[in-house]
Motif scaffolding. Structure first.
Motif, PDB file in Angstrom:
ATOM      1  N   THR C  86      42.977  30.957 -14.784  1.00  0.00           N
ATOM      2  CA  THR C  86      43.182  29.997 -15.873  1.00  0.00           C
ATOM      3  C   THR C  86      44.658  29.940 -16.249  1.00  0.00           C
ATOM      4  N   ILE C  87      44.943  28.990 -17.110  1.00  0.00           N
ATOM      5  CA  ILE C  87      46.341  28.863 -17.547  1.00  0.00           C
ATOM      6  C   ILE C  87      46.540  29.466 -18.935  1.00  0.00           C
ATOM      7  N   LEU C  88      45.532  30.270 -19.348  1.00  0.00           N
ATOM      8  CA  LEU C  88      45.663  30.906 -20.671  1.00  0.00           C
ATOM      9  C   LEU C  88      46.872  31.836 -20.687  1.00  0.00           C
ATOM     10  N   SER C  89      47.409  32.036 -21.892  1.00  0.00           N
ATOM     11  CA  SER C  89      48.496  32.992 -22.029  1.00  0.00           C
ATOM     12  C   SER C  89      47.923  34.391 -21.820  1.00  0.00           C
ATOM     13  N   LEU C  94      43.476  38.408 -22.415  1.00  0.00           N
ATOM     14  CA  LEU C  94      42.961  39.693 -22.908  1.00  0.00           C
ATOM     15  C   LEU C  94      41.871  39.475 -23.955  1.00  0.00           C
ATOM     16  N   LYS C  95      42.140  38.576 -24.877  1.00  0.00           N
ATOM     17  CA  LYS C  95      41.148  38.267 -25.922  1.00  0.00           C
ATOM     18  C   LYS C  95      39.837  37.817 -25.301  1.00  0.00           C
ATOM     19  N   SER C  96      39.955  36.911 -24.364  1.00  0.00           N
ATOM     20  CA  SER C  96      38.760  36.368 -23.743  1.00  0.00           C
ATOM     21  C   SER C  96      37.997  37.465 -23.005  1.00  0.00           C
ATOM     22  N   PHE C  97      38.749  38.338 -22.366  1.00  0.00           N
ATOM     23  CA  PHE C  97      38.120  39.425 -21.630  1.00  0.00           C
ATOM     24  C   PHE C  97      37.395  40.402 -22.566  1.00  0.00           C
ATOM     25  N   VAL C  98      38.055  40.722 -23.633  1.00  0.00           N
ATOM     26  CA  VAL C  98      37.435  41.648 -24.585  1.00  0.00           C
ATOM     27  C   VAL C  98      36.188  41.022 -25.206  1.00  0.00           C
ATOM     28  N   THR C  99      36.307  39.771 -25.576  1.00  0.00           N
ATOM     29  CA  THR C  99      35.154  39.082 -26.161  1.00  0.00           C
ATOM     30  C   THR C  99      33.977  39.102 -25.195  1.00  0.00           C
ATOM     31  N   TRP C 144      48.782  41.284 -16.513  1.00  0.00           N
ATOM     32  CA  TRP C 144      48.742  40.470 -17.728  1.00  0.00           C
ATOM     33  C   TRP C 144      49.639  41.065 -18.808  1.00  0.00           C
ATOM     34  N   ILE C 145      49.507  42.387 -18.947  1.00  0.00           N
ATOM     35  CA  ILE C 145      50.333  43.065 -19.945  1.00  0.00           C
ATOM     36  C   ILE C 145      51.811  42.798 -19.664  1.00  0.00           C
ATOM     37  N   ILE C 146      52.175  43.048 -18.398  1.00  0.00           N
ATOM     38  CA  ILE C 146      53.582  42.882 -18.024  1.00  0.00           C
ATOM     39  C   ILE C 146      54.068  41.465 -18.283  1.00  0.00           C
ATOM     40  N   GLU C 147      53.208  40.537 -17.894  1.00  0.00           N
ATOM     41  CA  GLU C 147      53.569  39.130 -18.121  1.00  0.00           C
ATOM     42  C   GLU C 147      53.753  38.850 -19.605  1.00  0.00           C
ATOM     43  N   GLY C 148      52.828  39.392 -20.381  1.00  0.00           N
ATOM     44  CA  GLY C 148      52.899  39.198 -21.833  1.00  0.00           C
ATOM     45  C   GLY C 148      54.162  39.806 -22.429  1.00  0.00           C
TER      46      GLY C 148
END
Lengths: 199, 199, 199, 199
Positions: C86-89, C94-99, C144-148
């Motif tokens: 996806t193009i999510l930030s 992370l939010k989506s994954f945790v949810t 993802w973390i690194i990108e963030g």
DNA sequence: TATGAATGAGCATTCATTCAT
DNA sequence: TATGAATGAATGCTCATTCAT
């Protein structure tokens, strides 16, 4: 290959349960409920203690089901019915019944009930069974006493009290040394019945 | 405080032992030997369980010594001697003896012996005591039976066998429900004795 | 009836195994490995406990194979892949994954792993699986973390340490009260993610 | 010679009970209540399993008394009081509390409570203890949250909900790998607290 | 393949017995 | 002498595992 079908399984189940209950009645009668270890029942039945718990959920359950079943199929009950149909005199019926009851194996339930009577905190369903069992004998025997009193064979007085005294004596004996009583049993039963007979 | 002298110590010892033995006899009689816990005896005697082991080496030893001592000092024995000296008829002596024995507390030893009779592996010295105890009663009671047979009060037949039957019945009763028997006791004992009496 | 041919048998085999493994993952997750009884798995799977042993040699084997299979097919993994595309930030991923992970059923493997982490003597092959499982998530999440961090959304610092802290928190939560977290889940996840976000 | 006097006995009793309760809290916390065997507690306490039963009537009783006692003397409680009296900002109080709680040994009760929360049928008196224990923390911590919201340090929103989320996270962590958290603890707690802090 | 009967190791609890004080 | 702290063997019950059908 295929698993046993339902009927076969039920047969095994029934057979094993019966086997365990027969053993239980014997061991409970000999040792009293508290002193009977599950292992003793298992050994007597020739199975592992684990299996006892496969069929019964607890020692208490073994006791309850065994008693219930035992009272249902008890030869004692059959004997009572059978004697009721004979033309024996009331006193002779009593003699015959006592003689039968003193034979080893025939008194198991009586003896267990007696053991139980002495425990304090019985679970209610077992309490019920115990009380009920007393009634069974009274129901059958009381008419004989009354009839015997009418025909003069049996001493006068409160019929029920007389029966209770008699049952107390019998149950005391049963708890005792059955081997002693089975020697020369007719003579002994004759003496026992003198308590009630007018002669 | 001066230390106690030897005699005083011995007095305390004897007193304590007696106290424990009295408690033991009561508790053993009520619960049977196996189901009697050392703690129950200690509690009944009002001492710690540790003290019981100070005076006796084991539960078995408590049982043995208590029985031995109990049979020695038993009121039952005194009662037998006492009755022997009265001018009551043999049958009346038996009645009086049974009535006495059914009173709570007077039958402890009898009941313990009966419990023991049902155990398998009794240590020999206790086995001896049990057997011996029967003899004590037989010694006293047999002459009464014989005398009663002579004067026609008591049924004919092997005197010893008659006595054994009678003792068996009595001990069965004692193991049972003493409260039941103590209601209306004379009436009940009368019925009981009909077993033996010629009228 | 013709006997089943080999392919059909294999289909049944595979189907049954899957059925049992799905049940196992659920029950293990809810109760922990030690407290899960084979009977519980069998019941959940709707088969007899005997059958479980037909397909697996031991409870440990059920655990191992179920985990292995579960990690292979896990929806969690698919979710990770999907989110990756996806193009999510990064933070929104992370939010989506945790949810997703907090929804009942989606966290079974996570929870089992966590239970296992607390046991001492894990067999080696299971130990490997546990360690490996962590890596799977790290592999996907670390980028993802690194990108963030690069785009300033996520706090600076050792990326791997930050991820570990985060995973620790998540797994702790999952072991806990999922029902609580599923109330008002977005709000709660937002708060959770504040840990990492620069805002 | 003389038996120990009452005070000496009481000292031994208290000492032993404490010793067992400390061990129990540790072992219960590590393994959960169900998986904790009495033998594990006994071993941890360095006594025989029999002695545990000398002081407590059952495993449940060990749990109850240990929890009750533990909550009474818990350092956590003292820590809360102590922090309440400092001039730290609300957020710093929370940080300090979390840091303290994550130290090994300080979280035992928390962890046991959490284990218990997942069991179904808790005896009522233990249920009460569990519910009550949650309240203790809430009582102390809620004012800090509210104060922090007032001074802008802590995020806005339903204070109680925020606290519950926070406690849930903390308890999840505590159930987990304390060793991990105790490495570099300040950094980790800082990150944790970002959840609540406005900066 | 599928079932559940059967076994036995393991844990909670009780209680006789020993021992320090 | 007297107490009760301490131990460990024994028993009820559960459950993983095996096996006959």
């Amino acid at each position: 290959m295929a698993p046993l079908n339902e009927d076969q399984l039920k047969d095994i189940r029934d057979e094993r349960k019966k086997q365990i209950m027969i053993a239980a009645l014997k061991v409970f009668a000999e040792n009293g409920v508290k002193l009977t270890k599950i292992g003793m029942i298992a050994k007597e039945a020739g199975v592992s203690h684990g299996l006892v718990y496969h069929y019964f959920s607890s020692k208490e359950e073994v006791l309850f089901e065994s008693l219930e079943w035992g009272m249902e199929v008890a030869d004692t009950k059959k004997k009572l019915d059978e004697l009721g149909k004979t033309i024996l005199s009331p006193l002779d019926k009593l003699k015959s019944f006592v003689t039968f009851g003193l034979k080893e194996g025939n008194s198991d339930i009586f003896r267990i009930i007696q053991h139980l009577g002495k425990s304090d905190k019985l679970p209610e369903h077992i309490q019920d069974l115990v009380l009920n069992s007393g009634e069974i004998y009274i129901e059958s025997l009381l008419p004989w006493i009354i009839e015997g009193q009418k025909n003069g064979e049996i001493i006068q007085g409160d019929s029920r009290e007389i029966l209770e005294i008699f049952l107390n004596v019998i149950s005391g004996i049963m708890a005792d040394d059955l081997i002693f009583w089975n020697h020369n049993i007719d003579r002994k039963v004759d003496i026992l019945l003198r308590m009630l007979s007018t002669r």
